[in-house]
Scaffold this motif. Sequence first.
Motif, short mmCIF file in Angstrom:
data_model
loop_
_atom_site.label_atom_id
_atom_site.label_comp_id
_atom_site.label_asym_id
_atom_site.label_seq_id
_atom_site.Cartn_x
_atom_site.Cartn_y
_atom_site.Cartn_z
N GLU A 20 0.83 -1.21 0.00
CA GLU A 20 0.00 0.00 0.00
C GLU A 20 0.86 1.26 0.00
OE1 GLU A 20 -3.46 0.59 0.23
OE2 GLU A 20 -3.75 -1.49 -0.37
N HIS A 25 -1.73 2.80 -6.45
CA HIS A 25 -3.02 2.19 -6.13
C HIS A 25 -3.90 2.07 -7.38
CE1 HIS A 25 -2.55 3.55 -1.64
NE2 HIS A 25 -1.61 2.70 -2.05
N ASN A 26 -3.40 1.35 -8.38
CA ASN A 26 -4.20 1.15 -9.59
C ASN A 26 -5.02 -0.12 -9.51
OD1 ASN A 26 -1.67 -0.22 -9.73
ND2 ASN A 26 -1.92 -0.53 -11.93
N TYR A 27 -4.93 -0.86 -8.41
CA TYR A 27 -5.79 -2.02 -8.17
C TYR A 27 -6.33 -1.94 -6.75
CZ TYR A 27 -4.64 -4.59 -12.44
OH TYR A 27 -4.53 -4.98 -13.75
N HIS A 28 -7.40 -2.69 -6.51
CA HIS A 28 -7.98 -2.82 -5.17
C HIS A 28 -8.03 -4.31 -4.84
CE1 HIS A 28 -11.63 -2.15 -2.27
NE2 HIS A 28 -10.49 -2.28 -1.61
N PRO A 29 -6.89 -4.90 -4.46
CA PRO A 29 -6.84 -6.36 -4.28
C PRO A 29 -7.64 -6.81 -3.06
CG PRO A 29 -4.63 -5.39 -4.40
CD PRO A 29 -5.60 -4.27 -4.21
N LEU A 30 -8.03 -8.07 -3.07
CA LEU A 30 -8.59 -8.69 -1.88
C LEU A 30 -7.48 -8.81 -0.83
CD1 LEU A 30 -10.74 -11.51 -3.51
CD2 LEU A 30 -11.59 -9.46 -2.37
N PRO A 31 -7.82 -8.79 0.45
CA PRO A 31 -6.80 -8.81 1.51
C PRO A 31 -6.21 -10.20 1.76
CG PRO A 31 -8.97 -8.71 2.49
CD PRO A 31 -9.18 -8.60 1.00
N GLN A 164 -14.56 4.48 -15.13
CA GLN A 164 -13.36 4.21 -14.33
C GLN A 164 -12.13 4.08 -15.22
OE1 GLN A 164 -13.77 0.71 -11.83
NE2 GLN A 164 -12.90 1.80 -10.10
N ARG A 361 -18.23 -7.24 -4.48
CA ARG A 361 -17.02 -7.15 -3.66
C ARG A 361 -17.25 -7.79 -2.29
NH1 ARG A 361 -11.40 -5.64 -3.65
NH2 ARG A 361 -10.87 -5.51 -1.44
N GLU A 365 -15.28 -11.01 -0.70
CA GLU A 365 -14.57 -10.99 0.58
C GLU A 365 -15.07 -12.10 1.50
OE1 GLU A 365 -15.26 -6.98 1.79
OE2 GLU A 365 -13.49 -6.19 0.72
N LYS A 375 -13.38 -12.64 -8.08
CA LYS A 375 -13.26 -11.17 -8.15
C LYS A 375 -14.55 -10.61 -8.70
CE LYS A 375 -10.22 -7.85 -7.25
NZ LYS A 375 -11.10 -6.69 -7.31
#
Length: 408
Positions: A20, A25-31, A164, A361, A365, A375
Motif C-alpha cells: 500500500e 493504487h491502480n488495483y484494489h486487491p482482496l486482503p 473508471q 465485492r 470478501e 473477483k
Amino acid sequence: MSAATPAVDTGTIRIIGAEEQHVAHNYHPLPVVIASGEGVWVTDVEGKRYLDLLSAYSALNFGHGHPAILAVAREQLDRLTLTSRAYHNDQLGPFAAALAELCGKDLVLPMNTGAEAVETGIKVARAWGYRVKGIPADAATVVVAQGNFHGRTTTIVGFSDDPQARDDFGPYAPGFTQVPFGDAEAIEAAITPHTAAVLIEPIQGEAGVIMPPDGYLRAVREICTRNNVLFIADEIQSGLGRVGETFACDREGVVPDVYLLGKALGGGILPLSAVVADAEILGVIRPGEHGSTFGGNPLAAAVGLRVVELLATGDFQKRARTLGAHLETKLTELVGHGVTGIRVAGLWAGVDIDPSVGTGRQVAERLLGRGVLVKDTHGQTIRIAPPLVVRATELDWAVEQLRVVLAG
C-alpha cells in the motif's frame, strides 16, 4: 478441502502495508497475500490454502505451475532468454508456425501484453485500410462495441464507455465508432467506405461474461466480408480453451480475419501476446514500423510453443466443455437464492448477486473467508474462471461455499 479464514495475521498486514505504501493504487486487491500455488490451489504467507477461481483473469488456464510448461521454461532459462528482434532466435520460428497452424492463419506478430496486441491490431487494420483497401490518409475508422474492455492504454480507453477506465485520461484518439454489443444491424449501419475494421470481444469478459445473441458472430462475419472490412476478434480472455473451444468464435463456426491473443498464451509464467492473421493482412507491416524489444523473445516463444502443443490435443477444450456444463447446473440452483442471473461459457461464468445479499465485492470478501478466490466486476457481478485443470469435486465445493455465503 478445508476452508480458510481471512488473512489478518501480522505478517500479512505488514506485507500488505508495504504494498500500500510503495505500489501505485491502480488495483484494489482482496486482503490476501499469495506465496505459492499448484494447480487450482494457492497458499498464502500464513499457510492457508484457497481455491483459485479467477486464474489471473484467464492467464492461468493451465493452472499454477503446470509441469510441462515449467519444464520447458526451466530448460530455456539455462539456454537463452532475450535477443531482441535485432537477431533471429531458435524458438520464435517454431512457436509462430505452431500458433499460425492452431489459428488457421499465415503469420504471427508477437508482442507481450494483451493491450499491446490490441494496439497492434489497430495499427495493422489502419495500415491495411490505407495500403490495401484504399481509404484516404488519416481517415480510417474502427467500429467497436459498447461495454468493451480491450485494455487501458490511452488509445483504448478513448473508445471505452467505462468511466473508471476512461475519465480524466483524455484527449482521446479519434477514429472509433461505438455501437451496442450484440447488435449486428448496428454494426452494418456504422460501416462507411472509411471503415477498416470491426473490433469486438466474442464474449465480453470484464463486462461480466456477457454473451451476444445466437448468430451474432456469424452475422458480423458476413457483414465484414460483404463490406470489405476486417473482423478482429479480441480473444485475449475468451480464447485458448476457456470457453470449451479453442476460440470463442468457434462456438459459431466463425473465423475472424485477425485474432488477438494473450493471457493464457504465456502459460501463467510470463507475458506473451500475439496478433495472428493471413499474409495479405499482416504483410502490410514493414520493417521498422512496429516492434518490441521483448516481443518474440526465446523464453516466451518456448513457453508459447508448449502452450500451443497442449491445446492442439483438444483435451483442455473438452474438459472446459464438460466441466462447464457441470458448473452451470450447480450455479443454476442458486438463481433466486441470492443470485439474480448467471451466464456460463465453458469454465467461465458471470454470477449476478442480489443486492439484498450485498455487492459483488462483499461476496468476494466473504468467499475469501471460506477459502475461495473470485473477483467482482461492475458492482453486482462476480466472475468464476478456474484453471481448466480443476476437478468437478472442487467446483462442487466452491459452489457450496457460495451457497453458504449467499444464505448469510
